[in-house]
Design a protein around this motif. Structure first.
Motif, PDB file in Angstrom:
ATOM      1  N   SER A   1      43.395  17.799  36.143  1.00  0.00           N
ATOM      2  CA  SER A   1      43.511  19.190  36.569  1.00  0.00           C
ATOM      3  C   SER A   1      42.839  20.129  35.563  1.00  0.00           C
ATOM      4  O   SER A   1      43.258  20.243  34.418  1.00  0.00           O
ATOM      5  N   ARG A   2      41.808  20.827  36.011  1.00  0.00           N
ATOM      6  CA  ARG A   2      41.059  21.709  35.110  1.00  0.00           C
ATOM      7  C   ARG A   2      41.918  22.833  34.513  1.00  0.00           C
ATOM      8  O   ARG A   2      41.825  23.100  33.305  1.00  0.00           O
ATOM      9  N   PRO A   3      42.770  23.506  35.323  1.00  0.00           N
ATOM     10  CA  PRO A   3      43.611  24.548  34.706  1.00  0.00           C
ATOM     11  C   PRO A   3      44.545  24.003  33.627  1.00  0.00           C
ATOM     12  O   PRO A   3      44.906  24.713  32.692  1.00  0.00           O
ATOM     13  N   TYR A   4      44.948  22.743  33.775  1.00  0.00           N
ATOM     14  CA  TYR A   4      45.831  22.133  32.781  1.00  0.00           C
ATOM     15  C   TYR A   4      45.046  21.750  31.530  1.00  0.00           C
ATOM     16  O   TYR A   4      45.503  21.945  30.401  1.00  0.00           O
ATOM     17  N   LEU A   5      43.835  21.230  31.725  1.00  0.00           N
ATOM     18  CA  LEU A   5      43.040  20.739  30.596  1.00  0.00           C
ATOM     19  C   LEU A   5      42.405  21.859  29.795  1.00  0.00           C
ATOM     20  O   LEU A   5      42.270  21.759  28.574  1.00  0.00           O
ATOM     21  N   PHE A   6      41.986  22.924  30.470  1.00  0.00           N
ATOM     22  CA  PHE A   6      41.172  23.937  29.803  1.00  0.00           C
ATOM     23  C   PHE A   6      41.854  25.283  29.658  1.00  0.00           C
ATOM     24  O   PHE A   6      41.209  26.307  29.512  1.00  0.00           O
ATOM     25  N   SER A   7      43.176  25.308  29.715  1.00  0.00           N
ATOM     26  CA  SER A   7      43.930  26.543  29.518  1.00  0.00           C
ATOM     27  C   SER A   7      44.859  26.391  28.322  1.00  0.00           C
ATOM     28  O   SER A   7      45.325  25.294  28.013  1.00  0.00           O
ATOM     29  N   ASN A   8      45.099  27.503  27.642  1.00  0.00           N
ATOM     30  CA  ASN A   8      46.076  27.479  26.562  1.00  0.00           C
ATOM     31  C   ASN A   8      47.482  27.304  27.132  1.00  0.00           C
ATOM     32  O   ASN A   8      47.764  27.708  28.261  1.00  0.00           O
ATOM     33  N   SER A   9      48.359  26.718  26.349  1.00  0.00           N
ATOM     34  CA  SER A   9      49.741  26.554  26.800  1.00  0.00           C
ATOM     35  C   SER A   9      50.443  27.906  26.824  1.00  0.00           C
ATOM     36  O   SER A   9      50.041  28.856  26.154  1.00  0.00           O
ATOM     37  N   ILE A  10      51.507  27.986  27.615  1.00  0.00           N
ATOM     38  CA  ILE A  10      52.261  29.234  27.691  1.00  0.00           C
ATOM     39  C   ILE A  10      53.073  29.415  26.405  1.00  0.00           C
ATOM     40  O   ILE A  10      53.369  28.446  25.707  1.00  0.00           O
ATOM     41  N   PRO A  11      53.441  30.652  26.072  1.00  0.00           N
ATOM     42  CA  PRO A  11      54.245  30.881  24.868  1.00  0.00           C
ATOM     43  C   PRO A  11      55.585  30.148  24.959  1.00  0.00           C
ATOM     44  O   PRO A  11      56.194  30.090  26.040  1.00  0.00           O
TER      45      PRO A  11
END
Length: 213
Positions: free
Chosen positions: A83-93
């Motif tokens: 999943s691209r949003p999972y791989l290339f996004s920062n984690s939530i606070p």
């Protein structure tokens, strides 16, 4: 926009017939729709039968950012790898994750907020209809006050804000042409006096603008 809910029972029947998987986005329904706020799968008695559920940690869960996907462990494992949003996004606070977990715990412990929300919505719709407003049927906390004219929806919303009621008018292309409305989102944080104040303001402006008599 209308507060309606997809006919998930019929969708599920078709999926069973044709050996298909179903994915449901519960972003607007999680914490709101269903007797205990568990979304459309609860409303149609399909909890545990839908392969993939997605949702947001904003809206009813109040985290303002981030979201989630749930499903069978094989599906989730594949999404973690692909999943691209999972791989290339920062984690939530971390604080957002903590607040979301606490919200899930609250849903398990008590149904007070959902009951209050459903009662508030029913009260608002009943009183607005009694005042003469055209309200679309709703199965959530979204109440569409139909005005049908784009400029009227903007003028109405502006006048309501002068009365201390913060709402927004929606018109094409956000909704179909000729379907302009003010969308009111009722909350469990509202007390009856808040709703009565809102209804009184709608009634006042509605009479001033010739929407109701």
């Amino acid at each position: 926009m209308d507060g309606n809910v997809a006919p998930l029972d019929k969708i599920y029947e078709l999926a069973q017939k044709y050996d298909a998987m179903v994915m449901v986005d519960e972003s607007h329904s999680a914490g709101v729709v269903g007797r205990t706020g568990r979304g459309t799968t609860e409303q149609y008695n399909l909890r545990g039968k839908i392969e993939i559920l997605t949702g947001t940690l904003g809206k009813a869960f109040g985290g303002a950012v981030g979201g989630f996907t749930t499903g069978k462990k094989e599906i989730i494992e594949m999404l973690r790898q692909r999943s691209r949003p999972y791989l290339f996004s920062n984690s939530i606070p971390p604080m957002v994750a903590g607040a979301a977990i606490e919200m899930f715990n609250l849903i398990d412990k008590t149904n007070d907020l959902q009951d209050k929300l459903h009662n508030n919505t029913a009260y608002f719709v009943e009183k607005m209809k009694a005042a003469g407003f055209d309200i679309k049927p709703t199965q959530s906390a979204i109440c569409a006050v139909m005005l049908y004219d784009a400029k009227l929806s903007q003028d109405f919303a502006a006048a309501l804000q002068e009365e201390g009621i913060y709402v927004t008018g929606f018109y094409y292309p956000v909704v179909p042409k000729g379907q302009a409305r003010i969308r009111v989102q009722v909350s469990a944080a509202h007390e009856k006096e808040h709703l009565d104040r809102c209804i009184a303001a709608f009634t006042k402006i509605g009479k001033n603008l010739g929407v109701i008599k």
